[in-house]
Design a protein around this motif. Sequence first.
Motif, short mmCIF file in Angstrom:
data_model
loop_
_atom_site.label_atom_id
_atom_site.label_comp_id
_atom_site.label_asym_id
_atom_site.label_seq_id
_atom_site.Cartn_x
_atom_site.Cartn_y
_atom_site.Cartn_z
N ALA A 56 -2.91 0.76 -0.14
CA ALA A 56 -4.10 -0.09 -0.04
C ALA A 56 -4.49 -0.62 -1.42
O ALA A 56 -4.83 -1.80 -1.56
CB ALA A 56 -5.25 0.70 0.58
N GLU A 86 4.94 -11.85 0.40
CA GLU A 86 3.50 -11.72 0.26
C GLU A 86 3.21 -10.28 -0.17
O GLU A 86 3.81 -9.32 0.35
CB GLU A 86 2.86 -12.06 1.61
CG GLU A 86 1.42 -12.41 1.53
CD GLU A 86 0.59 -11.33 2.17
OE1 GLU A 86 -0.52 -11.09 1.67
OE2 GLU A 86 1.08 -10.71 3.15
N ARG A 87 2.31 -10.09 -1.14
CA ARG A 87 2.08 -8.77 -1.74
C ARG A 87 1.68 -7.71 -0.71
O ARG A 87 2.19 -6.59 -0.70
CB ARG A 87 1.00 -8.90 -2.82
CG ARG A 87 0.54 -7.58 -3.40
CD ARG A 87 -0.37 -7.79 -4.57
NE ARG A 87 0.35 -7.90 -5.81
CZ ARG A 87 0.71 -6.86 -6.56
NH1 ARG A 87 0.42 -5.64 -6.18
NH2 ARG A 87 1.37 -7.04 -7.67
N HIS A 88 0.75 -8.10 0.17
CA HIS A 88 0.23 -7.18 1.16
C HIS A 88 1.38 -6.63 2.03
O HIS A 88 1.54 -5.42 2.21
CB HIS A 88 -0.78 -7.96 2.01
CG HIS A 88 -1.57 -7.13 2.93
ND1 HIS A 88 -2.54 -6.28 2.48
CD2 HIS A 88 -1.52 -7.00 4.27
CE1 HIS A 88 -3.08 -5.66 3.52
NE2 HIS A 88 -2.47 -6.08 4.62
N ALA A 89 2.19 -7.56 2.54
CA ALA A 89 3.30 -7.16 3.42
C ALA A 89 4.31 -6.32 2.63
O ALA A 89 4.78 -5.28 3.12
CB ALA A 89 3.98 -8.39 4.00
N ALA A 134 3.85 -4.43 0.03
CA ALA A 134 3.35 -3.10 -0.26
C ALA A 134 3.47 -2.19 0.96
O ALA A 134 3.88 -1.03 0.86
CB ALA A 134 1.89 -3.17 -0.73
N TRP A 135 3.13 -2.72 2.14
CA TRP A 135 3.19 -1.87 3.34
C TRP A 135 4.62 -1.57 3.76
O TRP A 135 4.93 -0.45 4.18
CB TRP A 135 2.38 -2.48 4.48
CG TRP A 135 0.91 -2.26 4.27
CD1 TRP A 135 0.03 -3.13 3.70
CD2 TRP A 135 0.16 -1.05 4.55
NE1 TRP A 135 -1.21 -2.56 3.61
CE2 TRP A 135 -1.17 -1.29 4.12
CE3 TRP A 135 0.48 0.18 5.10
CZ2 TRP A 135 -2.18 -0.33 4.24
CZ3 TRP A 135 -0.51 1.14 5.23
CH2 TRP A 135 -1.84 0.89 4.80
N GLY A 187 -7.01 -4.50 -7.35
CA GLY A 187 -6.58 -3.17 -6.90
C GLY A 187 -6.38 -2.23 -8.07
O GLY A 187 -7.22 -1.38 -8.36
N THR A 229 7.90 -9.22 -4.53
CA THR A 229 7.02 -10.38 -4.44
C THR A 229 7.51 -11.52 -5.33
O THR A 229 7.41 -12.68 -4.96
CB THR A 229 5.56 -10.04 -4.83
OG1 THR A 229 5.58 -9.35 -6.05
CG2 THR A 229 4.87 -9.22 -3.78
N SER A 244 -1.78 -3.17 -2.65
CA SER A 244 -1.75 -4.43 -1.92
C SER A 244 -2.95 -5.31 -2.27
O SER A 244 -2.92 -6.51 -2.06
CB SER A 244 -1.63 -4.20 -0.41
OG SER A 244 -2.88 -3.90 0.12
N ALA A 245 -3.99 -4.73 -2.86
CA ALA A 245 -5.14 -5.54 -3.28
C ALA A 245 -4.84 -6.31 -4.58
O ALA A 245 -5.63 -7.15 -4.99
CB ALA A 245 -6.37 -4.67 -3.46
N GLY A 246 -3.73 -6.00 -5.23
CA GLY A 246 -3.33 -6.80 -6.39
C GLY A 246 -3.61 -6.13 -7.72
O GLY A 246 -4.19 -5.04 -7.78
#
Length: 450
Positions: free
Chosen positions: A157, A349-352, A354-355, A166, A343, A160-162
């Motif tokens: 989490a 995409e960063r969020h994807a 990271a997960w 983050g 990325t 993924s917020a950067g």
Amino acid sequence: MAGGRGQFSSRFGFVMAASGSAVGLGNIWGFPTQAASNGGAAFLLVYLLLAFLLAYPALMAELILGRHAHSNSVTALRKVSGSRLAAGIGAATGIAGFTVAGLILSFYAIVAGWMVAFCLSAVAELSGNQALASWLTSFGLWRNVFFLLLFLALTIAIVSAGVHDGIERWSRRLMPALLVTLIVLVAYVLTLEGAMTGLEVYLMPDFSRALSAQLILNALGSAFFSLSLGVGTMLIYGSYLSDEENLPLLGGIVTLVDVSIAVLAGFMVLPAMYVALHNGVEIFTASGVLISEDTLIFTVLPELFATIGLPGIVVSFTFFFLMSIAALTSSISMLEVPVAYVTEEYNAERHAAAWVIGGIIATIGCAILLNFDTLFGFIVTVTTRYSQPLLGFMFCVYAGWVWRRNSLLQELRKGYPQVEEGLFWKIWPWYVRVVCPLIILGIFAQSLFA
Ligand code: TRP
């Protein structure tokens, strides 16, 4: 690509994030007990010397390479290469680096999950739920899997917020909290009966033990782990720094913070062990050496907390809270290495990213838990003992030999125009070319035969 990249917004933010990466489980439980069983203050001295004379130059190699390229480690090593062969080997080193970072995270998150579980167990106990409290401190498979996943989810989490929203934001909050918690614990432990004996053991210098070759090499190994070197973590953090920053200064501050927290942790752990002894808890193994590692954290200290009664539960909560924070700011820096690569290289995409990467690491972590006796020690050894020093060696070779000296100097001048007149430029290039690679090979050779 650089335009869309994240950046640390301030010097303080960078120092918190990079020292957050460096300060981890290694500092708080590794260093103090190692010092105690290896000559006390003499070991401390050796450790300080190694941290500043050898680990710091290696840290600088990563920071400078990263800041120069403003990119992930694969691209950075390619960028400084003059030939296709060097570029290829550089890319392979970068890829090996983020793979190792992911593997380190897969076991680190297991241990970090235990810390969170023990922290919550104190809460359960305070609220009178004894059954839950003992489930949380049992080492059952489901508890382990649950807390591995919980800890990784927190890590993912944040990543993924950067970089700014983050990593930097959370490091700025968590690191001061860590320092305050540690100081409170040290102050409290020192008031307890028996603490002074521990302090003596910690600070009594015994040079006959600290000066053995084996020990010096071990201390160097822990200094490398402690500064998160060799897998590209510090390279990535350097790549998020602005060109105005003075790199030798910032690297120096990070090294200083890392070492100081390790030393400070010694003022808590050693006295605590002798308080435990005073309260009737066994702190020596059958062969007479101080108990360390997992038995120390999950058996001796909880037994100690139990002997202090109600305040003990609060102390227990505080201690495991501290460990959980220390682990979290380190784990985000491990996950960031593969995430930055994917990325940037594949425009993911960063969020994807990271997960998905976090999911792969969770799967490996579960596989380790299912085959704990065979896999856990094996992965720890392969990554920290063999891969880290070897990859650290490669980073030094790239900064010292492959990269053109002129362009290196240009990079340093950016935030430090007078760099050529300073001591750093007189010593460091030579260190990173000759001394660091030789010493790292020395550790490596030693670990092959140990
Ligand atoms: N330095 C951390 C510690 O002392 C662990 C750590 C964070 C690490 N990032 C790393 C270790 C990268 C090796 C590589 O616990």
